[in-house]
Every structure is written in C-alpha cells, then in structure tokens.
Scaffold this active site. Structure first.
Site, PDB file in Angstrom:
ATOM      1  N   GLU A  76      44.180  71.557  59.843  1.00  0.00           N
ATOM      2  CA  GLU A  76      45.025  70.675  59.030  1.00  0.00           C
ATOM      3  C   GLU A  76      44.453  70.414  57.635  1.00  0.00           C
ATOM      4  O   GLU A  76      45.196  70.108  56.693  1.00  0.00           O
ATOM      5  CB  GLU A  76      45.266  69.344  59.742  1.00  0.00           C
ATOM      6  CG  GLU A  76      46.191  69.464  60.953  1.00  0.00           C
ATOM      7  CD  GLU A  76      45.470  69.773  62.244  1.00  0.00           C
ATOM      8  OE1 GLU A  76      44.264  70.113  62.195  1.00  0.00           O
ATOM      9  OE2 GLU A  76      46.099  69.684  63.307  1.00  0.00           O
ATOM     10  N   PHE A 123      46.812  58.486  73.747  1.00  0.00           N
ATOM     11  CA  PHE A 123      46.288  59.820  73.488  1.00  0.00           C
ATOM     12  C   PHE A 123      46.675  60.269  72.070  1.00  0.00           C
ATOM     13  O   PHE A 123      47.831  60.175  71.675  1.00  0.00           O
ATOM     14  CB  PHE A 123      46.841  60.800  74.529  1.00  0.00           C
ATOM     15  CG  PHE A 123      46.392  62.215  74.284  1.00  0.00           C
ATOM     16  CD1 PHE A 123      45.046  62.561  74.363  1.00  0.00           C
ATOM     17  CD2 PHE A 123      47.307  63.195  73.948  1.00  0.00           C
ATOM     18  CE1 PHE A 123      44.629  63.858  74.117  1.00  0.00           C
ATOM     19  CE2 PHE A 123      46.897  64.509  73.700  1.00  0.00           C
ATOM     20  CZ  PHE A 123      45.552  64.837  73.789  1.00  0.00           C
ATOM     21  N   GLN A 124      45.706  60.771  71.356  1.00  0.00           N
ATOM     22  CA  GLN A 124      45.875  61.227  69.966  1.00  0.00           C
ATOM     23  C   GLN A 124      46.452  60.144  69.057  1.00  0.00           C
ATOM     24  O   GLN A 124      47.210  60.414  68.135  1.00  0.00           O
ATOM     25  CB  GLN A 124      46.712  62.512  69.904  1.00  0.00           C
ATOM     26  CG  GLN A 124      45.965  63.693  70.537  1.00  0.00           C
ATOM     27  CD  GLN A 124      46.552  65.039  70.215  1.00  0.00           C
ATOM     28  OE1 GLN A 124      47.754  65.180  70.023  1.00  0.00           O
ATOM     29  NE2 GLN A 124      45.704  66.060  70.150  1.00  0.00           N
ATOM     30  N   LYS A 164      56.722  59.256  67.367  1.00  0.00           N
ATOM     31  CA  LYS A 164      57.490  60.299  68.030  1.00  0.00           C
ATOM     32  C   LYS A 164      58.883  59.819  68.440  1.00  0.00           C
ATOM     33  O   LYS A 164      59.863  60.564  68.337  1.00  0.00           O
ATOM     34  CB  LYS A 164      56.721  60.795  69.264  1.00  0.00           C
ATOM     35  CG  LYS A 164      57.336  62.054  69.865  1.00  0.00           C
ATOM     36  CD  LYS A 164      56.451  62.654  70.946  1.00  0.00           C
ATOM     37  CE  LYS A 164      57.035  63.964  71.456  1.00  0.00           C
ATOM     38  NZ  LYS A 164      56.200  64.561  72.501  1.00  0.00           N
ATOM     39  N   MET A 203      24.323  74.823  43.893  1.00  0.00           N
ATOM     40  CA  MET A 203      24.181  73.615  43.079  1.00  0.00           C
ATOM     41  C   MET A 203      23.157  72.662  43.685  1.00  0.00           C
ATOM     42  O   MET A 203      22.394  72.023  42.970  1.00  0.00           O
ATOM     43  CB  MET A 203      25.545  72.935  42.919  1.00  0.00           C
ATOM     44  CG  MET A 203      25.578  71.879  41.833  1.00  0.00           C
ATOM     45  SD  MET A 203      25.128  72.503  40.197  1.00  0.00           S
ATOM     46  CE  MET A 203      26.717  72.956  39.533  1.00  0.00           C
TER      47      MET A 203
END
Lengths: 163, 580
Positions: free
Chosen positions: B55, B117-118, B167, B484
C-alpha cells in the site's frame, strides 16, 4: 503574553482533536481549552488560552485558521473583552472555619451550593485572576478539591463572533 | 452518468463518484473492508485500477501521477494494515503539498472502537499528515464527502485527503438515489485566489529599488501552475533566480539567469547570492531548514517579499517584509503587469554590477568533480543520463546522494519533470512514483534514479511494472552504501560507518530478470553511454541499469547543519582555492 482566542468550528466529530493535535504537533503552549455547541447546532465555539511571543501567537492563529473545520477566529485579547471562568471549590468546613469561609464567599460574591457538616462546595465565576485570588484567600489546608471550567470570553460592544 | 434518481449502493457510489470526478487511475490493493468496493469496481468497469504490491506504493504511485500531471492522485486501500502501510505515502504527499484522495476501508460502524479484526483509527493516525480527513458513517453522506475530498485536495495549498469508509456504508444491498454534486461550497474553507494589489505594489517598489535582487522559488510555483508567469517575470526583470529542490524546472534550469539550486547542496553562486541579496523575492517556497541553513545567518541584508497561497507558510520560519497571500500564477501575473508599467525602458542591463559579482562566484565552478579515476562517478552517470535523454525525462528519484546529484546535474527545462520526495525524504518513493508518471504519460520517457538502499525499500513494485508493462528505466547508482549516511559519518563521525554499508546486496540483474525485466550491470565509465543508449532504445521494456559507482564520492558543495549560506564546503578538488 497571554492570549485568549475564540474559534467557531464546524460541529463535526473530531474537530476538537484536530485543535488539540495541532497544539501538540507544533509544540505550542496551551493553558486551557473549552468547547461547547452554540445557538446554531452546526457550530461549536471554542475558547483557548495560550501564551507566546507575537510571532508564535500569530502562527498559532494562522494554523488554527488553516484547519478545514475552522469557520471563524477572533483573538479576544486584541480588543476590549470580558473573560469569565467558573470554578467549584470543595473546602473543609469544620466548626471553627465555617464563618470565615462564609465571609470569604460573600466578599468574592461566590455561592455556597453544597453543605455538609464538615464541608462546603463554593461556586465562583469571574476572570481567572479572581478565581486564583479566591484560592489564595482560603486558609491553608482547607481545600479538598478544585474544579475549573477554563476561561471563556466575549468581545465588548455590539459586534459578535458569528456567521 | 449522474442523472438524479439512479439508485446506487455505497460501493457503487464510490466508483461512480470517482468516474464523475474524471479519475483516470486508482492505485490500490484489496482487502476485507473494501471488498464491496472492489466488487463494484469489477462490475462497473470504466475505471482503471492499478494493483500495487504494497500500500505504500499505492500512495507513492498516486502521488507520482499527481506530480507529473497536476491532477489529483487517487488510491484505495483496506482498513488496518492497508491504511497504516499507506501512511508513509500520505505523509510524503502532505510534506510536499501533493493533491491526493486516499480512500481507506474501515470495519463496519457497529464494530468501530471494539478492536475488531484489521481495525485501526485511521482518521486519528492520519490526522497530522493530511490536509483533512473524513469518516463517513452514513451512505447518504458518501457522494458529497468524496466531492469535498477532491475539492479540498485540489484547491488552495493542495494536499492529501483521507476518506475512511466503514464496510457497512458500502453494503451492496442498501441503495439510495445518487446525485454527484458539481459545485461544492464550504463556509469554513475559502482559499484565497487574488493577491492584495497594495501589497503587490509594495513588492514592485522594493524590486525597482533593488541593487542585488534574487528570486527564490519553490514547489508552489509548480503546484500553482505559475511556471510561465514566473519565467516571464524573471526575463522582464533580468534578476537572477535560484530554486529549491521542489521547484526545479519551474523556470528552465538551462536559462542563463538560473543560478542552480540553493540550500544544503546548492550551488556556490546561488547560496552566495542569497547571502548578499538586498531584495529576496520568495515565491511558493517555505524557508525549509535545508534551504535556509542557520536561520540567524539567513539573507542578512535582505528585505523579503513572500508570495504564497498558504498564509500559515508566511513568516513561519523567517520574518517577511512584504507578505502576499494568493495563487502564485495570479499574483505573478499582477506583479509582472505592475512591474512593467513602472520599470524604465532603458537598454541598460538591469543590475549589471550584481551580475558581475555573480559571474565571479560562478567562475568557482562549484560542481566540478574529479572524474579521472577508473570508477564511474555518480555525477558522470547523471550527466550521461542527461545527454542520452536530451533532458526530456520525467525523472523520479529516491532519497539520498543520487537525488542530490540528479538535482545538480540534470537540468530540467520544464515543470513536473522532476518527481522526488523533498519534505519527508522518503526512501522507496522513486520506483512507485515513476509508475504513476509512466501511466500518466505512456509515450514519455520515464526513469527512476535510485540508490542501492532506497530501491530495496519498494523493490516489490518490479512486479507491478511487469503486470502493466511499464517501460520505466531504473538507473541505480550502486555504491554499496547508504551514501548520504556514509557521507555524514565520514564528515561528522570520524568515518565510523555505523550500519551504513549495505551488505549482501542482491544481484540486481538477476533480480530484475526474475520479474521478467531486462537487467544490465555497468562498471566502467567508457561503457556507460552506450549501455544507456541501448537501455533507452528498448522503448517497450522495463530496464534496470545497475551502475557501479565510486563508493567514496560525496555530494558537494555542502552547507553543514548550523552554518550559513556563506559558509559552504566545496569538494576536495577545490581545496587550492580561497573563497570569498
């Protein structure tokens, strides 16, 4: 310098946390913050007290204005204004102290709103400094609990902070 | 289309709203909380979805698309880890003011707050790194909220907006009449358009009286589509101009009036001009610490004009004499008109003495490097890239030495060609951002310049590039170090290279080939140009060029943290020179 800033916010979930988050994320001082709906139920009014030099306070106001939920903002300290804070103080009021506490309450134009054999609850409204003075005036060791609302304010004159 | 009366579910509303918004690509990754939306996407067709492999890359790709096109980037991720993975990409976009709408799935409203969940508090987590965010709790609010999200993301100072959608709000069985609002008005959000004419006149006064003026311009010029106006103003005034990392290309970098980038790794002439200037005209720049150096030493002789669309950006870090709040393109057009009305028509070149001074600084040739050894110098690699591509690339960059070398040695002549994470400095940004740019411009040459540490942070996107046949060219300046970090350790930590050596690097050629791409390894300077030409000639292939470069090369000039613009350190090849 101490500034008292009034903000009209959209009455949306999370608006308060956006303001609180802004102050912590950018490291600004915040002394107090109060918020409640207004006569227009879609708007909340927030009063916050902060300290900082002119540049910092200017930046605070800009950042507050930048929040999408901010509708209007006014730095009350920039003009004549009235500041009020409400306080309730629970004091130990044994026999020998009851008269002294009642006298103090009268002098400060406060009210005793709860009484038991051993305690009073005193309600007092005024500028924050007046509340500080009351606390200082209560004889040492008598204060059980102090609860303060944080200051709110309104500008003097006919102009209002509204839409 | 969106004629009133069509009944749609929440999931269908999401898709239809994106179509009505004119969205071309959605970068995303499915998961439980967005399954209804993905099903609606599948059934509806008509919207191109790019399946990334992480993602973070969805957000970076949407961001790269937005930077290359000026349109709003869109990504779609699921709740919980989908959202948290996207956060780095959202913060990257926020720091560089990139317009983006991020749709995140959320657990159903009755489960919010139950540690389902999630579940994660997406609105809470993203609050400090978005322009605004929304949690949509009622399907009736969905269309208008999405419209608001695009409006906020694209107007004023742009930025990412998150729309968190539980949802149950996308339930396919609950249908409501769909109308997409064309116009949106928000009483709490009214971005400024025009600049204040009185302030612009004051700016003209200062500019006309200036003896040593300089333009200092930033990403705001690119974002505000002000390149043409700025270029015209720069030419009309004859003043020198320097740019931040984010503003490169707003004015052609090959223009004789362009002094190069300023700041920590800016050119000697740009930084010295900043130190000596008497009138600084800052446009769409935010006085970032990498630009100003030690703030007490910043432009000590200058009166400062600052043009910015965001009032909170003005006088944030540096006091300003003439603040002008407004859209950069509009303010610059007004400024040009008022300047031309009053500027004398004499044929004298303006501020000639100032240019003579600048010529002395330029003669230092601050970007000079020693290319005599057997190893490929990273600077030479970028110069060769420029030569081979005629300066026409959309060049996405990761973060580190290669990013600075690209900024120094690849002069962009157009805005939106240089795509890099300036504010947040996100390693892993380059490859997914290049995907966004390549999808936006399928016929254009798109490359990603990267380092061996950065590229591994989003290496999984090689799969996405294969799936969508994106003919990106990766130029890996492989020095075996986090270059760097290594440079700072050499300079400030007595060469104690604590964990900056990238041990156990993969064989990048085989790695690329395993994803179905072309891999090349280039080790000798004399092979470089031919190899690059061969790579860019493969117009329909993704080519990964693993270029082994001198591991000890450092980026110069450098302003050490805490120093002023006049206290630059030049490369060792300048050690024989006394500087002003």
């Amino acid at each position: 310098m101490r500034h008292i800033i009034a903000v009209l916010l959209e009455n949306e979930a999370g608006a308060l946390s956006r303001v609180a988050g802004l102050f912590s994320a950018r490291g600004y001082n915040i002394e107090s913050l109060t918020v409640a709906p207004t006569d227009d139920p879609t708007l909340s009014r927030m009063t916050l007290v902060t300290t900082g030099n002119d540049e910092v306070v200017e930046q605070i106001k800009k950042q507050l204005n930048k929040l999408i939920d901010t509708v209007k903002l006014l730095d009350l300290s920039e003009g004549p204004h009235i500041e009020r804070e409400m306080m309730m103080v629970k004091v130990r009021a044994e026999r020998q102290d009851r008269e002294e506490l009642k006298r103090l309450t009268e002098i400060f134009r406060a009210k005793i709103i709860d009484v038991t054999d051993t305690s009073y609850v005193v309600e007092l409204t005024g500028a924050s400094k007046k509340l500080d003075a009351f606390i200082d005036a209560v004889p040492e060791g008598l204060i059980i609990e102090v609860v303060r609302s944080g200051p709110t304010g309104i500008a003097r004159g006919e102009k209002g902070l509204s839409l | 289309m969106s004629e009133a009366g069509v009944e749609l579910s929440g999931a269908e509303i999401v898709i239809q709203a994106l179509i009505d918004e004119g969205v071309e690509y959605v970068f995303g990754y499915p998961g439980g909380a967005v399954l209804h939306i993905y099903d609606a996407l599948f059934k509806r067709g008509a919207l191109k979805h790019i399946l990334v492999r992480h993602e973070q890359a969805a957000a970076h790709a949407a961001d790269g698309y937005a930077r290359a096109t000026g349109k709003c980037g869109v990504c779609l991720v699921t709740s919980g880890p989908g959202a948290t993975n996207a956060v780095t990409g959202i913060a990257t976009a926020y720091m560089d003011s990139i317009p983006m709408v991020v749709l995140t799935g959320q657990v159903p409203t009755p489960f919010i707050g139950s540690d389902a969940f999630q579940e994660v508090d997406t609105v809470g987590i993203t609050r400090p790194c978005v322009k605004h965010n929304f949690l949509v709790k009622d399907v009736k609010d969905l269309a208008v909220t999405i419209r608001k999200a695009f409006f906020i993301a694209m107007t004023g100072r742009p930025g990412p907006v998150v729309v968190d959608i539980p949802k149950d709000v996308t339930d396919p069985n609950i249908k409501i009449p769909y109308v997409y609002p064309r116009e949106i008005r928000m009483r709490s959000y009214n971005p400024v358009e025009k600049g204040h004419l009185g302030q612009i006149k004051k700016a003209v006064d200062l500019m006309l009286a200036a003896k040593r003026p300089v333009f200092y311009t930033g990403g705001g010029v690119v974002l505000g589509e002000g390149s043409a106006q700025l270029t015209e103003l720069v030419h009309a005034t004859g003043f020198p101009i320097t740019s931040t990392l984010m503003g490169l290309g707003a004015v052609p970098m090959t223009d004789p009036q362009f002094l190069g980038m300023l700041g920590m790794h800016g050119t000697y002439e740009a930084n010295m001009a900043m130190h000596e200037t008497d009138v600084l005209i800052a446009v769409g720049a935010r006085f970032d610490d990498r630009v100003t150096g030690k703030i007490e030493h910043f432009c000590p002789h200058a009166q400062i004009i600052h043009i910015d669309v965001d009032p909170a950006s003005i006088a944030k870090n540096v006091k300003v004499d003439v603040p002008i709040v407004g859209q950069v393109a509009s303010v610059l057009a007004d400024l040009l008109r008022l300047y031309q009305e009053r500027a004398s028509k004499s044929s004298e070149p303006p501020v000639a003495q100032w240019w003579a001074k600048i010529a002395e600084w330029r003669a230092v040739n601050c970007l000079k490097y020693d290319g005599s050894g057997p190893a490929i110098k990273p600077q030479y690699a970028v110069e060769t890239l420029y030569k081979v591509t005629n300066g026409e690339l959309y060049l996405a960059s990761d973060v580190g030495q290669h990013q600075m070398f690209a900024a120094q040695f690849y002069p962009f002549d157009k805005p939106r060609r240089w795509i890099n994470s300036g504010g947040l400095g996100t390693m892993g940004y380059g490859l997914p951002a290049a995907m966004g740019a390549q999808l936006a411009f399928p016929e254009a040459q798109v490359a990603c310049i990267t380092g061996d540490a950065s590229i591994l942070m989003c290496i999984q996107e090689l799969a996405t590039c294969q799936q969508y046949q994106l003919p990106i060219k990766v130029l890996l300046l492989n020095n075996g170090y986090m270059g760097m970090v290594r440079q700072w350790q050499e300079l400030f930590y007595e060469s104690r290279y604590s964990h900056s050596y990238v041990d156990a690097l993969p064989d990048f050629v085989k790695l690329s080939e395993s994803f179905g791409h072309v891999g090349m390894r280039i080790e000798r300077p004399e092979d470089l140009e031919d190899a690059m030409r061969e790579a860019f000639a493969m117009k329909d292939r993704f080519v990964f060029m693993d270029v082994i470069v001198d591991p000890t090369e450092n980026v110069y000039p450098m302003i050490v943290a805490g120093k002023g613009h006049h206290e630059m350190q030049l490369s060792p090849s300048h050690s024989d020179r006394e500087l002003a």
